[in-house]
Structure formats: C-alpha cells, structure tokens
Design a protein around this motif. Structure first.
Motif, PDB file in Angstrom:
ATOM      1  N   SER A  40      63.271  47.712  50.783  1.00 35.56           N
ATOM      2  CA  SER A  40      63.659  47.674  52.191  1.00 35.56           C
ATOM      3  C   SER A  40      64.244  49.012  52.637  1.00 35.56           C
ATOM      4  O   SER A  40      64.924  49.699  51.868  1.00 35.56           O
ATOM      5  CB  SER A  40      64.690  46.566  52.425  1.00 35.56           C
ATOM      6  OG  SER A  40      65.145  46.608  53.764  1.00 35.56           O
ATOM      7  N   ARG A  41      63.969  49.381  53.890  1.00 35.13           N
ATOM      8  CA  ARG A  41      64.528  50.599  54.473  1.00 35.13           C
ATOM      9  C   ARG A  41      65.835  50.327  55.221  1.00 35.13           C
ATOM     10  O   ARG A  41      66.474  51.258  55.733  1.00 35.13           O
ATOM     11  CB  ARG A  41      63.523  51.228  55.434  1.00 35.13           C
ATOM     12  CG  ARG A  41      62.244  51.706  54.753  1.00 35.13           C
ATOM     13  CD  ARG A  41      61.340  52.403  55.746  1.00 35.13           C
ATOM     14  NE  ARG A  41      60.128  52.895  55.094  1.00 35.13           N
ATOM     15  CZ  ARG A  41      59.166  53.581  55.716  1.00 35.13           C
ATOM     16  NH1 ARG A  41      59.293  53.849  57.023  1.00 35.13           N
ATOM     17  NH2 ARG A  41      58.101  53.995  55.063  1.00 35.13           N
ATOM     18  N   ALA A  42      66.232  49.067  55.293  1.00 36.24           N
ATOM     19  CA  ALA A  42      67.443  48.711  56.028  1.00 36.24           C
ATOM     20  C   ALA A  42      68.683  49.086  55.214  1.00 36.24           C
ATOM     21  O   ALA A  42      68.690  48.987  53.989  1.00 36.24           O
ATOM     22  CB  ALA A  42      67.442  47.219  56.343  1.00 36.24           C
ATOM     23  N   GLY A 142      55.404  29.458  63.979  1.00 38.52           N
ATOM     24  CA  GLY A 142      56.698  29.230  63.342  1.00 38.52           C
ATOM     25  C   GLY A 142      57.440  30.525  63.069  1.00 38.52           C
ATOM     26  O   GLY A 142      58.656  30.627  63.292  1.00 38.52           O
ATOM     27  N   CYS A 143      56.734  31.537  62.601  1.00 37.45           N
ATOM     28  CA  CYS A 143      57.384  32.813  62.289  1.00 37.45           C
ATOM     29  C   CYS A 143      57.933  33.481  63.551  1.00 37.45           C
ATOM     30  O   CYS A 143      59.018  34.081  63.534  1.00 37.45           O
ATOM     31  CB  CYS A 143      56.394  33.732  61.609  1.00 37.45           C
ATOM     32  SG  CYS A 143      55.911  33.152  59.971  1.00 37.45           S
ATOM     33  N   THR A 144      57.184  33.370  64.636  1.00 40.18           N
ATOM     34  CA  THR A 144      57.653  33.959  65.899  1.00 40.18           C
ATOM     35  C   THR A 144      58.930  33.274  66.362  1.00 40.18           C
ATOM     36  O   THR A 144      59.894  33.930  66.802  1.00 40.18           O
ATOM     37  CB  THR A 144      56.555  33.838  66.971  1.00 40.18           C
ATOM     38  OG1 THR A 144      55.383  34.531  66.519  1.00 40.18           O
ATOM     39  CG2 THR A 144      57.025  34.425  68.291  1.00 40.18           C
ATOM     40  N   VAL A 145      58.958  31.949  66.264  1.00 41.99           N
ATOM     41  CA  VAL A 145      60.151  31.200  66.683  1.00 41.99           C
ATOM     42  C   VAL A 145      61.357  31.611  65.842  1.00 41.99           C
ATOM     43  O   VAL A 145      62.459  31.865  66.362  1.00 41.99           O
ATOM     44  CB  VAL A 145      59.904  29.683  66.580  1.00 41.99           C
ATOM     45  CG1 VAL A 145      61.223  28.910  66.749  1.00 41.99           C
ATOM     46  CG2 VAL A 145      58.895  29.236  67.628  1.00 41.99           C
ATOM     47  N   VAL A 146      61.180  31.710  64.536  1.00 43.42           N
ATOM     48  CA  VAL A 146      62.292  32.062  63.655  1.00 43.42           C
ATOM     49  C   VAL A 146      62.787  33.484  63.941  1.00 43.42           C
ATOM     50  O   VAL A 146      63.992  33.749  64.007  1.00 43.42           O
ATOM     51  CB  VAL A 146      61.877  31.913  62.178  1.00 43.42           C
ATOM     52  CG1 VAL A 146      62.946  32.493  61.253  1.00 43.42           C
ATOM     53  CG2 VAL A 146      61.652  30.446  61.843  1.00 43.42           C
ATOM     54  N   TRP A 147      61.877  34.418  64.121  1.00 44.97           N
ATOM     55  CA  TRP A 147      62.273  35.805  64.394  1.00 44.97           C
ATOM     56  C   TRP A 147      63.040  35.901  65.718  1.00 44.97           C
ATOM     57  O   TRP A 147      64.084  36.568  65.806  1.00 44.97           O
ATOM     58  CB  TRP A 147      61.051  36.697  64.421  1.00 44.97           C
ATOM     59  CG  TRP A 147      61.362  38.138  64.754  1.00 44.97           C
ATOM     60  CD1 TRP A 147      60.997  38.824  65.860  1.00 44.97           C
ATOM     61  CD2 TRP A 147      62.146  39.042  63.971  1.00 44.97           C
ATOM     62  NE1 TRP A 147      61.471  40.094  65.829  1.00 44.97           N
ATOM     63  CE2 TRP A 147      62.184  40.272  64.666  1.00 44.97           C
ATOM     64  CE3 TRP A 147      62.817  38.934  62.756  1.00 44.97           C
ATOM     65  CZ2 TRP A 147      62.866  41.384  64.197  1.00 44.97           C
ATOM     66  CZ3 TRP A 147      63.492  40.064  62.277  1.00 44.97           C
ATOM     67  CH2 TRP A 147      63.519  41.253  62.987  1.00 44.97           C
ATOM     68  N   ALA A 162      72.856  43.956  66.621  1.00 43.58           N
ATOM     69  CA  ALA A 162      71.592  43.219  66.582  1.00 43.58           C
ATOM     70  C   ALA A 162      70.391  44.136  66.716  1.00 43.58           C
ATOM     71  O   ALA A 162      69.304  43.849  66.202  1.00 43.58           O
ATOM     72  CB  ALA A 162      71.569  42.160  67.680  1.00 43.58           C
ATOM     73  N   GLN A 163      70.598  45.272  67.411  1.00 43.24           N
ATOM     74  CA  GLN A 163      69.481  46.207  67.576  1.00 43.24           C
ATOM     75  C   GLN A 163      69.019  46.775  66.235  1.00 43.24           C
ATOM     76  O   GLN A 163      67.872  47.175  66.070  1.00 43.24           O
ATOM     77  CB  GLN A 163      69.903  47.340  68.512  1.00 43.24           C
ATOM     78  CG  GLN A 163      70.231  46.872  69.917  1.00 43.24           C
ATOM     79  CD  GLN A 163      70.689  48.014  70.809  1.00 43.24           C
ATOM     80  OE1 GLN A 163      70.534  49.182  70.459  1.00 43.24           O
ATOM     81  NE2 GLN A 163      71.242  47.680  71.964  1.00 43.24           N
ATOM     82  N   SER A 164      69.932  46.793  65.259  1.00 40.15           N
ATOM     83  CA  SER A 164      69.567  47.342  63.947  1.00 40.15           C
ATOM     84  C   SER A 164      68.626  46.424  63.171  1.00 40.15           C
ATOM     85  O   SER A 164      68.037  46.846  62.163  1.00 40.15           O
ATOM     86  CB  SER A 164      70.838  47.601  63.124  1.00 40.15           C
ATOM     87  OG  SER A 164      71.491  46.372  62.819  1.00 40.15           O
ATOM     88  N   LEU A 165      68.487  45.160  63.626  1.00 39.77           N
ATOM     89  CA  LEU A 165      67.577  44.253  62.925  1.00 39.77           C
ATOM     90  C   LEU A 165      66.122  44.724  62.981  1.00 39.77           C
ATOM     91  O   LEU A 165      65.277  44.246  62.212  1.00 39.77           O
ATOM     92  CB  LEU A 165      67.675  42.837  63.498  1.00 39.77           C
ATOM     93  CG  LEU A 165      68.930  42.033  63.132  1.00 39.77           C
ATOM     94  CD1 LEU A 165      68.859  40.641  63.724  1.00 39.77           C
ATOM     95  CD2 LEU A 165      69.088  41.931  61.614  1.00 39.77           C
ATOM     96  N   VAL A 166      65.857  45.641  63.899  1.00 46.95           N
ATOM     97  CA  VAL A 166      64.500  46.178  63.960  1.00 46.95           C
ATOM     98  C   VAL A 166      64.117  46.822  62.632  1.00 46.95           C
ATOM     99  O   VAL A 166      62.953  46.881  62.264  1.00 46.95           O
ATOM    100  CB  VAL A 166      64.374  47.193  65.124  1.00 46.95           C
ATOM    101  CG1 VAL A 166      65.166  48.469  64.832  1.00 46.95           C
ATOM    102  CG2 VAL A 166      62.908  47.531  65.371  1.00 46.95           C
ATOM    103  N   HIS A 167      65.151  47.271  61.870  1.00 46.88           N
ATOM    104  CA  HIS A 167      64.873  47.922  60.597  1.00 46.88           C
ATOM    105  C   HIS A 167      64.469  46.927  59.504  1.00 46.88           C
ATOM    106  O   HIS A 167      63.949  47.340  58.457  1.00 46.88           O
ATOM    107  CB  HIS A 167      66.103  48.714  60.135  1.00 46.88           C
ATOM    108  CG  HIS A 167      66.490  49.819  61.083  1.00 46.88           C
ATOM    109  ND1 HIS A 167      65.682  50.890  61.351  1.00 46.88           N
ATOM    110  CD2 HIS A 167      67.609  49.994  61.851  1.00 46.88           C
ATOM    111  CE1 HIS A 167      66.257  51.697  62.227  1.00 46.88           C
ATOM    112  NE2 HIS A 167      67.439  51.173  62.545  1.00 46.88           N
ATOM    113  N   VAL A 168      64.753  45.639  59.709  1.00 46.57           N
ATOM    114  CA  VAL A 168      64.317  44.632  58.728  1.00 46.57           C
ATOM    115  C   VAL A 168      63.086  43.873  59.202  1.00 46.57           C
ATOM    116  O   VAL A 168      62.600  42.975  58.506  1.00 46.57           O
ATOM    117  CB  VAL A 168      65.441  43.621  58.405  1.00 46.57           C
ATOM    118  CG1 VAL A 168      66.625  44.319  57.784  1.00 46.57           C
ATOM    119  CG2 VAL A 168      65.843  42.828  59.635  1.00 46.57           C
ATOM    120  N   ALA A 169      62.596  44.230  60.388  1.00 44.09           N
ATOM    121  CA  ALA A 169      61.415  43.535  60.909  1.00 44.09           C
ATOM    122  C   ALA A 169      60.234  43.665  59.948  1.00 44.09           C
ATOM    123  O   ALA A 169      59.504  42.705  59.681  1.00 44.09           O
ATOM    124  CB  ALA A 169      61.038  44.074  62.293  1.00 44.09           C
ATOM    125  N   ALA A 170      60.072  44.885  59.401  1.00 43.95           N
ATOM    126  CA  ALA A 170      58.958  45.084  58.474  1.00 43.95           C
ATOM    127  C   ALA A 170      59.109  44.190  57.243  1.00 43.95           C
ATOM    128  O   ALA A 170      58.129  43.631  56.738  1.00 43.95           O
ATOM    129  CB  ALA A 170      58.884  46.549  58.057  1.00 43.95           C
TER     130      ALA A 170
END
Length: 446
Positions: A40-42, A142-147, A162-170
C-alpha cells in the motif's frame, strides 16, 4: 462488499435440457493460491482512519445489506426473478459483507476466509446456472455502496482527513478486482465441468439409442436432453468418410427443417434425424410407403465429396432407432458412389447380398463361375453386357445403346453366357438369380 445470488436461482442452459446441480459436478474445483499482496502507498495515519471507519461499518452490515439488496433488484433484472429466494440473497450478501469488511481491518487474518467465500459463491452460482454477468454486476453494486459509505463515515469523523482515503482507493479496488476474478474463475471452472457432463451425457444417450441399450425408462430423459420426441418419426444416416475420417459430422447438412443428432464411433458417424414432428406414422403410407420422409432426407443430404452414406427407412419412436441404425449400416455396405447416399428401400437386393455374404459368394460362383474363369478382358465384357441388359429391362436394343454396340452384338454375348453357364435368360428365376449374383460379385469381391 461482495453481494451474491440466492441459492435457488436457476436459468436453464439450453432449451428443455434438465438443470444440472452442484452435486453433479465431477470434482470441486480448487481455489488458486492468493497473489502476493500489493504494498500500500497509504501512510500509517490514513490506514488507521480506514480501520476505524471499517469498524463502524461492521456494526452497520445489516443496514448495508438491505441497501445493497434493494439496489441489486432495482438495477439487475436477474435478481427480480421469481426463482431467486430473497431470504437467501439477503443472507449471502450479509455473510459476504461481514467477511470482506472485516478484511479491511484485519487483512492478514481474514484474507483466506474472504477469498473462500468469493470462491464458494462462484461455484454455487455456476451450478445453479445464474448468469455470470449479473453476478459480477451485483459485486460492483455492493462495492460502490461500501466505498461510498466508507467516505461518508470518515467525513463525519474527520472531514479533512477523509480526503486522504483517496490514497487507499487503489488498495480497496485491487481487493475488489481479486475477488471478482475469483468469482469468475470459480464460475468458469464449474461451467466447464458441467458442460463436460452435459456433453458426455448427450453422447451416452445417443450411443444407447443407436446400439439398442437404451431402456424405455430412459426415453423421457432422452427426449429432454436431445430434444427428440419419444414417438417422433425418424430415419438414421450412416456416414463413412475415407478421405477425412476425422471430419466433424455436425457440418453435414441433412436438409431444411430436419433436426439431426450426430454420434461418431469407430470411423462411422451416425445421425438420428427427426423427419418432422408433424409427420405421423401414417404419412408414409399415404405417400406411397414409409420411406417418403427418408426419400426427402436423401434429397437434402449433402454428402461430402469423399464420403458415402446409407439411409434407413423411416421408423416411429425412439425404441426403433437401433433398428434404423442397423438398416442404415446395411445401406452403407451396398457401396454407394462417393459423394452420394444410398436409401435402403431402393437397394433391397444389394442389401440381401451384403447381409449374407457367404450365400452371396456362393450364388455368384453358381451363376457366374465359368464367366469369372475367363481372361480378364472377356470376363469384363460379358459382366458389363449382362449388367447393361438387366438395367435395360431385358431389352437388347436399349442395352446396345448403353454399350454403344448393335443389338445383335448384345444377343450374341447373352447366348455366350448361356452356353458357358448352362443358364437360360428366358427363365425369370434365373434372371433374378443372375441379378443378385452380379450384385454379389460387385459388392463382395475385394
């Protein structure tokens, strides 16, 4: 995160074929080993926020399940089918969510259980015949709802963080991709096994009908699997192709509007041909014999250039298929010309000869022995003349036309045959025996 179908969902694979269930899969496909995790890059702070948010979601799994199931029914028609048990759908979505949301918090400890859940879903749905594209669509829902819920929950706790969660999106979507791939792989493996089972059962049933080992109790299954009515009107085609013994017989056309079921064994292909569901057992009699449907089949049969075919008379019912197969084989043994088909009903004399080769050889020796002892040129001249005379209906003039000689020449050759053999061509019985003897010589001589 990974919604699934209800366990009672069923979409027939083709026509009226019986549904194949998981207990008819030969072996349970083995789940492939997990890929090495992607680093992970987070940063640690972002990962900690993801863990805190996921823990909140664990408590909200029932509510998320309701939301996902509602969207699945709204956006994917397969989930609105009456065959889908809504209680089973809800339970399996709930179980899948529980596994996968927990894996966000404890990835190492829960990874294999989450993967096993996805693998089991793929195998079960394939066994039920549920569409794979609908299943994968449900996963994406389902994945879209959870994200979206992860982002919403994190924003309530820490709007800026919360904006930093973009780094765990991948990381999240790599997880989603791995599980969708697992589902698809499991589905395709079971689908392959079920396809093998269907094709194998198909071959077994066709072979049993042709060789006569099918029982009356097997006919309903044969009707379902093959689509051939138990009391239909049938003919059998026997096809032999010396030039291309490995030719796929399914490419041979049997005529417009006729359904053929092929089977190949020991170099000969056989087709069970449904002559027409509208043709009753009495149709042949009104048209001049039961062969009317078989004659239509012969006219439409496209025999490959290097092949030969034999066609049985029409028969009624699956119970008579073995008889028709034996008659088609007999027709084939009458050695039709390459690229043509022999209809048994037009070759009964030849069929009698090849059905009893010992008697045929004895008859040829009795009627043609002295002729066969002549020098090759004389022998062929007399044999050709006798065959032409018979084809011309006993007319020396017409036979002369076929042989490009005068009628008196034909009569002289016929008299020579009578002198050599002591037979009389004025005697109908001896003419009949001569005809059979000539067929025996042609068909039984190596």
């Amino acid at each position: 995160m990974h919604p699934v179908t209800g366990s009672r969902a069923s979409v027939p694979a083709m026509g009226r074929a019986p549904r194949l269930s998981a207990d008819r899969v030969r072996t349970t496909p083995r789940m492939p080993a997990a890929r090495p995790p992607i680093r992970s890059r987070a940063d640690a702070e972002t990962v900690a926020l993801l863990h805190r948010t996921a823990r909140v979601l664990i408590e909200e799994v029932p509510r998320l399940t309701d939301r996902i199931v509602a969207l699945m029914k709204e956006r994917e028609p397969a989930y609105r089918s009456a065959a889908v048990d809504p209680h089973e759908v809800w339970r399996e979505v709930h179980d899948s969510l529980s596994h996968n949301v927990r894996s966000l918090v404890h990835p190492k400890e829960t990874r294999e259980s989450a993967r096993s859940c996805a693998w089991r879903i793929g195998t079960d749905r394939a066994a039920q015949g549920f569409p794979l594209d609908a299943l994968l669509h449900a996963y994406r829902i389902g994945c879209t709802v959870v994200w979206e819920h992860l982002l919403e929950t994190a924003s309530r706790e820490d709007p800026l963080g919360a904006q930093s969660l973009v780094h765990v999106a991948a990381d999240v979507w790599n997880f989603v991709d791995e599980h969708c791939t697992l589902v698809a792989t499991a589905y395709q493996e079971v689908e392959r096994q079920l396809s093998w089972h269907r094709e194998n059962r198909y071959r077994i049933i066709v072979a049993a009908l042709l060789d006569g080992t099918a029982r009356v109790s097997d006919f309903p299954e044969a009707e379902q699997v093959l689509g051939l009515p138990e009391q239909g009107r049938y003919a059998v085609v026997a096809l032999e192709d010396a030039d291309a013994p490995c030719r796929t017989p399914h490419s041979v056309e049997v005529g417009d509007g006729l359904r053929a079921v092929w089977h190949t064994a020991e170099g000969t292909a056989h087709a069970i041909v449904l002559l027409g569901e509208g043709e009753s057992a009495g149709d042949g009699d009104r048209d001049g014999g039961s062969g009317s449907g078989a004659e239509r089949l012969v006219r439409g049969l496209e025999v490959p250039p290097g092949a030969r075919a034999g066609v049985s008379p029409a028969v009624t019912g699956l119970a008579a298929i073995n008889t028709a197969r034996r008659l088609a084989d007999t027709a084939l043994r009458t050695r039709p010309a390459a690229g043509t088909a022999a209809l048994l009903e037009e070759r009964y004399p030849e069929a009698l000869v090849v059905s009893s080769p010992d008697l045929g050889t004895a008859l040829a020796d009795r009627m043609l022995g002295p002729v066969l002892a002549l020098e090759p040129a004389d022998r062929e001249l007399l044999l050709t003349t006798l065959a032409a005379w018979l084809e011309a209906g006993g007319s020396a003039r017409r036979a002369g036309g076929l042989l490009f000689c005068h009628r008196n020449t034909v009569l002289n050759r016929l008299r020579r045959y009578e002198q050599l053999t002591g037979r009389s061509l004025d005697h109908p019985r001896e003419v009949m025996e001569l005809s059979l003897a000539l067929s025996a010589h042609r068909l039984l001589t190596p």
